[in-house]
Design an enzyme around this catalytic site. Structure first.
Site, PDB file in Angstrom:
ATOM      1  N   GLU A  57      40.328  33.492  30.547  1.00 55.53           N
ATOM      2  CA  GLU A  57      41.463  33.289  29.660  1.00 55.53           C
ATOM      3  C   GLU A  57      41.181  32.212  28.607  1.00 55.53           C
ATOM      4  OE1 GLU A  57      41.298  33.550  33.238  1.00 55.53           O
ATOM      5  OE2 GLU A  57      43.272  32.720  33.709  1.00 55.53           O
ATOM      6  N   CYS A 106      39.377  32.405  35.037  1.00 58.34           N
ATOM      7  CA  CYS A 106      38.457  33.555  35.026  1.00 58.34           C
ATOM      8  C   CYS A 106      37.954  33.844  33.619  1.00 58.34           C
ATOM      9  CB  CYS A 106      39.157  34.793  35.582  1.00 58.34           C
ATOM     10  SG  CYS A 106      39.494  34.713  37.337  1.00 58.34           S
TER      11      CYS A 106
END
Length: 841
Positions: free
Chosen positions: A440, A438
């Site tokens: 990171e 997502c």
């Protein structure tokens, strides 16, 4: 000034055909991998686990069915059926067997599963009882941690039930030297060992497993070379016959040897990407800086005339389609949290090199073009932004955003690079970061980040403050005192911090238990062969072989907790309009609103079950009465009016997301209640915990497990997503919302923050609309915000798509840190996206 080739390339008809074939049928679960894995495990029970893992991988790749789909230029498929998925019983299996009869009809991510597949898996699963990582992890967890999970304070479901993912391997190394080069490196390390070395047994076993795994990958590619030759021999279409012969030539060479052309590099990349997801069921295997490691091959071929830009684009488009062919089945609850069949394969373009020079190139633009051509959720395309990012590149990215598919996401080098350096990365490594899953960040090929390690619901510890650590009649947490006896906001806030700290400690216990279980039962030698410095250290990634080791669980509910605590501070302790006792009663009664029908039925059944368990008999009338009370709140009109008045008072309190300094500074302190305690912990691989502030899409299903909150949010409704303001509460426009979010400390949340905004399509119309949009991103990033992503779709379109899904089969939207086909999402998640504030400039 450097010039960039921003010429648009016409989409090949081949891509349309590939996409249509990919989505012709429901995804299917296949049993080949599970059967072959089990067959191998039965044959190697006396051997070390690392050897068993390598031999199982070898056995799977030797015998699993292979296929070349019609019109493909890039080959390699984990399943016979398009968008099918294999299953991974070594991590968990019981959930699937329990869902055999419902998985094809569930609301989120349904899969077809044949009776024959059910029969095979039923037999396979008999072997795995007591042998999975999830069972071992459960045995290692403290009772208090398991209780906290059962009571929905947090969920570590990602690695609890699945393999380890969330990684970017060293693709450039495979492109350069191939798996033959890795084998030589491992063999040299093995030759340097002495039998008398204290760690000889472990090192030798690991290196042997690396060699076995890499050779298996080479042999697997050769199977495709043979299949392509076989199909070419009987092919009557001259053009397709030539394509198959070239495919055969590529697969005979890569990924065993280094790539010598852009086409070979594309094929080599795909084998790496796909095989990683045959070894393990971990998702978010992210391609990373594709435009950087692929560029030398593209540039050389363009200069020599070996390839045209159009054919290079077609090859990239084919890879983009293939990324959507990979799939994964999750249990029903997890499917709600990861809705949309997403594998979160994040591919990022643009940004700096290790010397701090911008390296945006032709492939950066072509990556955006590929997403325009394919129009599918994968890859989860991202772009890096800094003060050296070319304006042309920002405009190209903005044009993709304007299409409404929720891509790309935008990331700020000026925050992420120093945040990673603060976590121990060298400046050179930090400058070369990519994004995993997502939101990171990590350094590719050197990091085992264990991102997305758990979902921590920041709203639940506040409920425990009001209940003094009780939940559903059980003492599940520490006692911080009865709220009726608290005399200051400072005392109340301290109680919240204590509940947070206690539960964060239990989250760490659960994650560490899972971490250890993976190291003991499912080390991944193939993955580890492509992560520095596993070969040098002689240990797998799961045992701490990577240079950088982290664990990154994410917290969510920042907006709800900010608005809730601020409302208590104002209404109870400053304006003294009500007491904590009255607030507590209002929350218990869900502000007099009663419950949703489905929730009321669930609550009724829970109450009835408790009564039955206590030995009481419950009549049908009594059940009906309980349901009526749950549905209607069971209160008088006068009481309902009292709660309406309270909701009106709460609505008048300033909210996070409107550029109000006092509220935004308060939000920063609320976020610290999660981010600061977490970073004090270490994981079994020797690395540090780091916080993320994003929910994937779990804010919807986990919100359905959360009672009413003091910000006026009703029970069992979605919690705010990421660091975004609560839906509908950011009423002062997109810039004000961005200014508020920027005041959070994005540096400490080094596992990533997620900021969603939704725009009406008219806001980005014309050149002026795009320029305004870019200015918004730049302004937010100048204030040290970390990430932004957007939906550009009207509320009316989304509502019509709910009513007539057959007319919107290709409607892609941004969910959380990923995009998905809107019609594939559950109704509750669709509603959450529709409810987000629709902005305009």
């Amino acid at each position: 000034m450097k010039k960039y080739n921003d010429m648009e390339i016409t989409k090949s008809p081949r891509i349309t055909k590939l996409v249509e074939a990919l989505y012709a049928n429901m995804p299917e679960i296949e049993a080949d991998r599970a059967y072959l894995l089990t067959e191998s495990y039965k044959q190697t029970e006396a051997e070390p686990i690392i050897i068993r893992r390598a031999k199982a991988f070898e056995h799977i790749l030797k015998y699993i069915p292979i296929t070349i789909r019609e019109n493909e230029l890039i080959v390699g498929s984990a399943t016979k059926a398009p968008r099918g998925c294999q299953v991974f019983p070594e991590f968990s299996y019981s959930w699937l067997e329990e869902e055999f009869d419902t998985i094809s009809t569930r609301t989120s991510d349904p899969f077809f599963i044949s009776d024959e597949t059910k029969k095979i898996l039923h037999e396979v699963y008999k072997y795995w009882q007591g042998k999975t990582t999830s069972e071992l992890a459960t045995a290692y967890m403290a009772p208090e941690a398991k209780q906290a999970i059962d009571h929905n304070i947090f969920t570590p479901g990602n690695y609890f039930y699945n393999g380890v993912g969330h990684v970017t391997v060293s693709y450039e190394k495979i492109l350069s030297v191939g798996y033959e080069g890795i084998i030589k490196e491992a063999q040299a390390a093995m030759d340097s060992l002495k039998a008398s070395d204290m760690d000889y047994v472990k090192r030798h076993g690991f290196l042997e497993a690396v060699i076995t795994s890499c050779q298996a990958a080479i042999d697997y590619a050769h199977r495709y070379a043979e299949l392509a030759l076989e199909e070419a021999s009987s092919c009557q279409d001259t053009a397709r016959k030539a394509e198959l012969l070239l495919i055969a030539e590529n697969c005979a060479k890569v990924p065993g040897k280094g790539a010598a052309s852009f086409y070979e590099a594309c094929q080599s990349f795909w084998f790496v990407q796909m095989l990683l997801q045959v070894e393990s069921s971990g998702h978010s295997i992210s391609p990373g800086r594709f435009d950087q490691y692929m560029y030398p091959y593209y540039e050389a071929d363009i200069k020599t005339g070996r390839i045209t830009r159009e054919f290079a684009q077609e090859l990239m488009d084919c890879i983009w389609v293939k990324l959507n062919d990979l799939n994964k089945a999750r249990d029903a609850a997890s499917a709600e949290g990861f809705a949309g069949y997403s594998l979160f394969q994040n591919l990022i373009a643009g940004g700096q090199n290790k010397e701090g020079v911008d390296v945006t190139n032709d492939l950066s633009f072509m990556s955006i073009e590929a997403s325009m051509h394919v129009g599918l959720p994968q890859p989860s395309l991202s772009v890096r932004v800094w003060n050296g990012t070319p304006f042309e590149f920002m405009m190209k990215a903005a044009k993709l955003t304007r299409t409404g598919i929720g891509l790309p996401a935008y990331y700020n080098d000026e925050v992420i690079i120093p945040a990673l350096v603060n976590r121990g990365l060298t400046l050179a490594d930090a400058r070369e970061y990519n994004i995993i899953g997502c939101v990171e960040p990590q350094k590719a090929g050197k990091t085992d980040g264990w991102h997305d390690a758990a979902f921590f619901n920041m709203c639940r510890p506040l409920e425990l403050v009001f209940s003094n650590g009780m939940d559903k009649g059980v003492q599940i947490s520490i006692q911080t005192g009865e709220v009726e006896n608290m005399n200051s906001f400072e005392e109340f806030f301290e109680a919240y911090q204590k509940q947070m700290n206690y539960m964060i400690g239990l989250l760490v216990n659960a994650d560490n238990a899972i971490d250890v279980a993976h190291a003991e039962r499912c080390p991944l030698p193939f993955l580890s062969s492509m992560i520095e410095d596993c070969i040098g250290r002689g240990k797998s990634v799961q045992e701490g072989g990577a240079v950088y080791n982290f664990t990154g669980p994410q917290g969510f509910g920042i907006a709800n907790m900010t608005d809730s605590l601020y409302a208590i501070k104002k209404l109870v302790f400053e304006e003294k309009k009500l007491t904590l006792s009255q607030y507590k009663k209002a929350l218990e009664m869900n502000y007099g609103k009663g419950l949703d029908k489905n929730v009321a039925e669930k609550v009724t059944m829970e109450i009835v079950q408790k009564l039955v368990n206590s030995g009481q008999k419950v009549t049908e009338k009594e059940i009906a009465d309980i349901f009526t009370i749950a549905l209607n709140g069971g209160i008088s009109k006068e009481e309902k009016q009292k709660y309406e008045n309270l909701l009106d008072m709460i609505a008048e309190i300033p909210k996070y997301g409107n550029d109000i300094a006092e509220v935004d500074e308060f939000a920063r302190e609320v976020a610290y209640t999660y981010t600061k305690p977490l970073e004090t912990y270490r994981n079994p691989r020797g690395g540090q915990y780091q916080a993320g502030l994003y929910p994937v899409s779990a804010n919807v299903p986990l919100g359905a497990q959360t009672g009413a909150t003091p910000d006026g949010r009703l029970a069992f409704t979605p919690v705010a997503d990421g660091v975004s303001p609560s839906s509908g509460k950011d009423t002062h426009g997109p810039t004000a919302a961005a200014n508020s979010v920027a005041k959070l400390d994005h540096f400490i949340a080094s596992n990533g923050t997620l900021f969603n905004q939704k725009f009406h399509p008219s806001a980005l119309s014309g050149v002026k609309g795009l320029e305004n949009f870019i200015s918004l991103i730049r302004a937010y990033f100048d204030q040290k915000g970390s990430h932004m992503q957007f939906n550009v779709v009207s509320r009316d379109t989304l509502l019509d798509a709910q009513k007539h899904p057959e007319n919107y089969k290709s409607l892609v939207v941004r969910v959380a840190g990923y995009s998905a086909l809107f019609t594939s999402l559950s109704r509750s998640l669709q509603d959450d996206i529709i409810a987000r504030t629709e902005q305009g400039f």
